[in-house]
Design a protein around this motif. Structure first.
Motif, PDB file in Angstrom:
ATOM      1  N   GLU A 130      20.345   0.537 -19.286  1.00  0.00           N
ATOM      2  CA  GLU A 130      21.486   1.007 -19.416  1.00  0.00           C
ATOM      3  C   GLU A 130      21.918   1.029 -20.793  1.00  0.00           C
ATOM      4  OE1 GLU A 130      24.118   2.037 -17.311  1.00  0.00           O
ATOM      5  OE2 GLU A 130      22.747   1.906 -15.617  1.00  0.00           O
ATOM      6  N   TYR A 131      21.625   0.138 -21.559  1.00  0.00           N
ATOM      7  CA  TYR A 131      21.782   0.133 -23.032  1.00  0.00           C
ATOM      8  C   TYR A 131      21.322   1.410 -23.608  1.00  0.00           C
ATOM      9  CZ  TYR A 131      22.668  -1.157 -27.762  1.00  0.00           C
ATOM     10  OH  TYR A 131      22.995  -0.986 -29.155  1.00  0.00           O
ATOM     11  N   THR A 132      20.058   1.726 -23.435  1.00  0.00           N
ATOM     12  CA  THR A 132      19.258   2.919 -23.808  1.00  0.00           C
ATOM     13  C   THR A 132      20.247   4.194 -23.236  1.00  0.00           C
ATOM     14  OG1 THR A 132      17.232   1.756 -24.074  1.00  0.00           O
ATOM     15  CG2 THR A 132      17.169   4.181 -24.227  1.00  0.00           C
ATOM     16  N   PHE A 150      24.372  -9.192 -15.608  1.00  0.00           N
ATOM     17  CA  PHE A 150      24.938 -10.107 -14.764  1.00  0.00           C
ATOM     18  C   PHE A 150      25.093  -9.577 -13.340  1.00  0.00           C
ATOM     19  CE2 PHE A 150      26.083 -11.911 -18.836  1.00  0.00           C
ATOM     20  CZ  PHE A 150      25.772 -13.031 -18.969  1.00  0.00           C
ATOM     21  N   ALA A 151      25.440  -8.416 -13.064  1.00  0.00           N
ATOM     22  CA  ALA A 151      25.738  -7.929 -11.648  1.00  0.00           C
ATOM     23  C   ALA A 151      24.657  -7.881 -10.963  1.00  0.00           C
ATOM     24  CB  ALA A 151      26.099  -6.512 -11.713  1.00  0.00           C
ATOM     25  N   PHE A 152      23.118  -7.521 -11.720  1.00  0.00           N
ATOM     26  CA  PHE A 152      21.883  -7.382 -11.038  1.00  0.00           C
ATOM     27  C   PHE A 152      21.558  -8.749 -10.642  1.00  0.00           C
ATOM     28  CE2 PHE A 152      17.399  -7.802 -10.866  1.00  0.00           C
ATOM     29  CZ  PHE A 152      16.958  -6.476  -9.849  1.00  0.00           C
ATOM     30  N   ALA A 153      21.996  -9.910 -11.546  1.00  0.00           N
ATOM     31  CA  ALA A 153      21.478 -11.205 -11.402  1.00  0.00           C
ATOM     32  C   ALA A 153      22.246 -11.495 -10.239  1.00  0.00           C
ATOM     33  CB  ALA A 153      21.554 -11.945 -12.716  1.00  0.00           C
ATOM     34  N   VAL A 154      23.489 -11.502 -10.146  1.00  0.00           N
ATOM     35  CA  VAL A 154      24.202 -11.905  -8.954  1.00  0.00           C
ATOM     36  C   VAL A 154      23.616 -11.596  -7.829  1.00  0.00           C
ATOM     37  CG1 VAL A 154      26.634 -12.089  -7.840  1.00  0.00           C
ATOM     38  CG2 VAL A 154      26.203 -12.393 -10.242  1.00  0.00           C
ATOM     39  N   GLY A 155      23.414 -10.088  -7.701  1.00  0.00           N
ATOM     40  CA  GLY A 155      22.996  -9.559  -6.715  1.00  0.00           C
ATOM     41  C   GLY A 155      21.721 -10.154  -5.911  1.00  0.00           C
ATOM     42  N   ALA A 156      20.779 -10.088  -6.872  1.00  0.00           N
ATOM     43  CA  ALA A 156      19.188 -10.714  -6.636  1.00  0.00           C
ATOM     44  C   ALA A 156      19.326 -12.209  -6.455  1.00  0.00           C
ATOM     45  CB  ALA A 156      18.495 -10.351  -8.132  1.00  0.00           C
ATOM     46  N   LEU A 157      20.103 -12.812  -6.683  1.00  0.00           N
ATOM     47  CA  LEU A 157      20.016 -14.423  -6.160  1.00  0.00           C
ATOM     48  C   LEU A 157      20.435 -14.701  -4.831  1.00  0.00           C
ATOM     49  CD1 LEU A 157      20.278 -17.446  -7.397  1.00  0.00           C
ATOM     50  CD2 LEU A 157      22.694 -17.239  -7.827  1.00  0.00           C
ATOM     51  N   VAL A 158      21.226 -13.425  -4.282  1.00  0.00           N
ATOM     52  CA  VAL A 158      21.369 -14.001  -2.891  1.00  0.00           C
ATOM     53  C   VAL A 158      20.532 -14.217  -1.951  1.00  0.00           C
ATOM     54  CG1 VAL A 158      22.678 -12.981  -0.755  1.00  0.00           C
ATOM     55  CG2 VAL A 158      23.798 -12.470  -3.078  1.00  0.00           C
ATOM     56  N   PRO A 159      19.363 -13.325  -1.958  1.00  0.00           N
ATOM     57  CA  PRO A 159      18.417 -13.493  -0.915  1.00  0.00           C
ATOM     58  C   PRO A 159      17.308 -14.786  -1.391  1.00  0.00           C
ATOM     59  CG  PRO A 159      17.954 -11.696  -2.280  1.00  0.00           C
ATOM     60  CD  PRO A 159      19.256 -11.970  -2.637  1.00  0.00           C
ATOM     61  N   VAL A 160      17.378 -15.088  -2.366  1.00  0.00           N
ATOM     62  CA  VAL A 160      16.561 -16.187  -2.666  1.00  0.00           C
ATOM     63  C   VAL A 160      17.282 -17.580  -2.640  1.00  0.00           C
ATOM     64  CG1 VAL A 160      16.874 -16.379  -5.361  1.00  0.00           C
ATOM     65  CG2 VAL A 160      14.721 -16.919  -4.525  1.00  0.00           C
ATOM     66  N   PHE A 161      18.526 -17.544  -2.661  1.00  0.00           N
ATOM     67  CA  PHE A 161      19.414 -18.657  -2.763  1.00  0.00           C
ATOM     68  C   PHE A 161      19.113 -19.910  -1.726  1.00  0.00           C
ATOM     69  CE2 PHE A 161      23.347 -21.197  -1.489  1.00  0.00           C
ATOM     70  CZ  PHE A 161      23.392 -21.820  -2.655  1.00  0.00           C
ATOM     71  N   PRO A 162      18.907 -19.132  -0.534  1.00  0.00           N
ATOM     72  CA  PRO A 162      18.442 -20.108   0.739  1.00  0.00           C
ATOM     73  C   PRO A 162      17.292 -21.113   0.327  1.00  0.00           C
ATOM     74  CG  PRO A 162      19.105 -18.356   1.697  1.00  0.00           C
ATOM     75  CD  PRO A 162      19.094 -18.027   0.242  1.00  0.00           C
ATOM     76  N   LEU A 189      28.596  -3.326 -23.350  1.00  0.00           N
ATOM     77  CA  LEU A 189      29.198  -3.434 -22.434  1.00  0.00           C
ATOM     78  C   LEU A 189      28.397  -3.270 -21.146  1.00  0.00           C
ATOM     79  CD1 LEU A 189      31.819  -4.634 -20.989  1.00  0.00           C
ATOM     80  CD2 LEU A 189      32.805  -2.216 -21.335  1.00  0.00           C
ATOM     81  N   ALA A 190      27.961  -2.012 -20.842  1.00  0.00           N
ATOM     82  CA  ALA A 190      27.091  -1.320 -19.815  1.00  0.00           C
ATOM     83  C   ALA A 190      25.742  -2.345 -19.687  1.00  0.00           C
ATOM     84  CB  ALA A 190      26.772  -0.056 -20.201  1.00  0.00           C
ATOM     85  N   ALA A 191      25.201  -2.865 -20.736  1.00  0.00           N
ATOM     86  CA  ALA A 191      24.163  -3.650 -20.522  1.00  0.00           C
ATOM     87  C   ALA A 191      24.373  -5.011 -20.033  1.00  0.00           C
ATOM     88  CB  ALA A 191      23.505  -3.869 -22.000  1.00  0.00           C
ATOM     89  N   VAL A 192      25.379  -5.319 -20.573  1.00  0.00           N
ATOM     90  CA  VAL A 192      25.892  -6.960 -20.106  1.00  0.00           C
ATOM     91  C   VAL A 192      26.465  -6.805 -18.583  1.00  0.00           C
ATOM     92  CG1 VAL A 192      27.625  -8.911 -20.258  1.00  0.00           C
ATOM     93  CG2 VAL A 192      26.484  -7.822 -22.556  1.00  0.00           C
ATOM     94  N   GLY A 211      32.610   1.996 -19.456  1.00  0.00           N
ATOM     95  CA  GLY A 211      31.281   1.714 -19.613  1.00  0.00           C
ATOM     96  C   GLY A 211      30.666   0.521 -18.510  1.00  0.00           C
ATOM     97  N   TRP A 212      31.572  -0.158 -17.922  1.00  0.00           N
ATOM     98  CA  TRP A 212      31.182  -1.210 -17.083  1.00  0.00           C
ATOM     99  C   TRP A 212      31.267  -1.041 -15.570  1.00  0.00           C
ATOM    100  CZ3 TRP A 212      34.232  -3.329 -13.213  1.00  0.00           C
ATOM    101  CH2 TRP A 212      35.752  -2.833 -13.171  1.00  0.00           C
ATOM    102  N   LEU A 213      32.302  -0.200 -15.051  1.00  0.00           N
ATOM    103  CA  LEU A 213      32.242  -0.086 -13.626  1.00  0.00           C
ATOM    104  C   LEU A 213      30.855   0.415 -12.890  1.00  0.00           C
ATOM    105  CD1 LEU A 213      33.980  -0.267 -11.042  1.00  0.00           C
ATOM    106  CD2 LEU A 213      34.610   1.944 -11.440  1.00  0.00           C
ATOM    107  N   ARG A 214      30.246   1.735 -13.235  1.00  0.00           N
ATOM    108  CA  ARG A 214      29.132   2.052 -12.726  1.00  0.00           C
ATOM    109  C   ARG A 214      27.855   1.225 -12.739  1.00  0.00           C
ATOM    110  NH1 ARG A 214      24.606   4.610 -14.261  1.00  0.00           N
ATOM    111  NH2 ARG A 214      25.351   4.623 -16.437  1.00  0.00           N
ATOM    112  N   PRO A 215      27.562   0.422 -14.085  1.00  0.00           N
ATOM    113  CA  PRO A 215      26.509  -0.214 -14.240  1.00  0.00           C
ATOM    114  C   PRO A 215      26.634  -1.607 -13.268  1.00  0.00           C
ATOM    115  CG  PRO A 215      27.595  -0.113 -16.112  1.00  0.00           C
ATOM    116  CD  PRO A 215      28.128   0.848 -15.303  1.00  0.00           C
ATOM    117  N   ALA A 216      28.095  -2.074 -13.114  1.00  0.00           N
ATOM    118  CA  ALA A 216      28.234  -3.262 -12.572  1.00  0.00           C
ATOM    119  C   ALA A 216      28.052  -3.056 -11.150  1.00  0.00           C
ATOM    120  CB  ALA A 216      29.586  -3.772 -12.854  1.00  0.00           C
ATOM    121  N   VAL A 217      28.310  -2.079 -10.725  1.00  0.00           N
ATOM    122  CA  VAL A 217      28.140  -1.768  -9.221  1.00  0.00           C
ATOM    123  C   VAL A 217      26.738  -1.413  -8.807  1.00  0.00           C
ATOM    124  CG1 VAL A 217      28.893  -0.095  -7.259  1.00  0.00           C
ATOM    125  CG2 VAL A 217      30.871  -0.940  -8.648  1.00  0.00           C
ATOM    126  N   PHE A 218      26.032  -0.454  -9.661  1.00  0.00           N
ATOM    127  CA  PHE A 218      24.917  -0.187  -9.485  1.00  0.00           C
ATOM    128  C   PHE A 218      24.028  -1.487  -9.482  1.00  0.00           C
ATOM    129  CE2 PHE A 218      20.679   1.191 -11.003  1.00  0.00           C
ATOM    130  CZ  PHE A 218      20.260   2.051  -9.954  1.00  0.00           C
TER     131      PHE A 218
END
Length: 246
Positions: free
Chosen positions: A81-83, A170-182, A163-166, A27-34
């Motif tokens: 993902e949870y739903t 966090f994966a989305f948050a990490v990815g989304a942080l990249v373009p706004v970080f500078p 597990l899928a939701a968490v 339940g973690w690999l696909r939602p984390a990558v996506f």
């Protein structure tokens, strides 16, 4: 006719097998990558749309849009993902209950069905019938085997909705942080965010190929082109809207 001689050699110990497979159904690999990919691409495109529609050097709207997009996307991904995973697991368990009723009410036919499935896989008929009979000695074990063989569900390894939701959050948050970080550290030029995002896109695409059959450079370039195109098109939309309402 010469009779077949039954081998008396012991079977090898499974513990001596020297390879492992990644978790391809958990339940973690696909939602984390996506989640990471979606967070990076969607927030990169969102920020570029705001950049295209903004005038002057005021970066506050860009930071606001980037952080709002991060928060909204992360919570949305987690809820979705949870739903999704919970509904899938509930559906699978409902099918398992149906199979359990069939085994309890019509055991002979279900045992014959399992033997037939083994025969289709290449098992000798006598061995298949003996194996099916042994499995059906324990009704719950029979339910598990039928579920795996008939509709590919492992009752003991259903994906966890939490597990899928968490993972996706966090994966989305990490990815989304990249373009706004500078912008968060005071860099006002959009080119820094663009360069960092493109490098991250290539890196994410290359990392994903570690669990696929594609080459790292193919995966990296594919993700870079797709994510870059999304950001570029959104920039043009933002520029057109900004011009129209400016």
């Amino acid at each position: 006719m010469t009779e077949a001689v039954e081998s008396t050699e012991p079977l090898p110990d499974p513990a001596h097998v020297q390879h492992e497979h990644p978790d391809v159904t958990g339940g973690w690999l696909r939602p984390a990558v996506f989640g990471a990919m979606d967070g990076l691409v969607s927030n990169f495109a969102l920020i570029m749309g705001v950049v295209g529609g903004s005038s002057g050097n005021d970066t506050k709207p860009i930071v606001l849009a980037g952080l709002a997009g991060l928060a909204a996307g992360a919570f949305s991904m987690a809820a979705g993902e949870y739903t999704s995973v919970a509904s899938q697991s509930e559906f699978a368990l409902a099918q398992v209950d149906i199979e359990r009723d069939e085994i309890l009410n019509n055991e002979t036919a279900e045992e014959a069905e399992l033997a037939a499935m083994f025969i289709e896989k290449g098992v000798d008929e006598d061995v298949a019938r003996q194996t099916a009979a042994q499995i059906h000695r324990d009704p719950e074990n029979a339910v598990k085997v039928h579920a795996r063989e008939e509709f590919g569900v492992d009752v003991d390894d259903l994906a966890s909705p939490m597990l899928a939701a968490v993972s996706s959050f966090f994966a989305f948050a990490v990815g989304a942080l990249v373009p706004v970080f500078p912008y968060l550290i005071g860099i006002e030029s959009p080119w820094t965010a663009i360069g960092l995002s493109l490098v991250a896109l290539f890196g994410c695409g290359a990392i994903v190929t570690r669990i696929t059959a594609r080459s790292w450079w193919f995966g990296g370039i594919r993700q870079l082109v797709l994510g870059g195109a999304a950001a570029g098109l959104t920039y043009l939309v933002g520029d057109a809207v900004g011009t129209a309402i400016g």
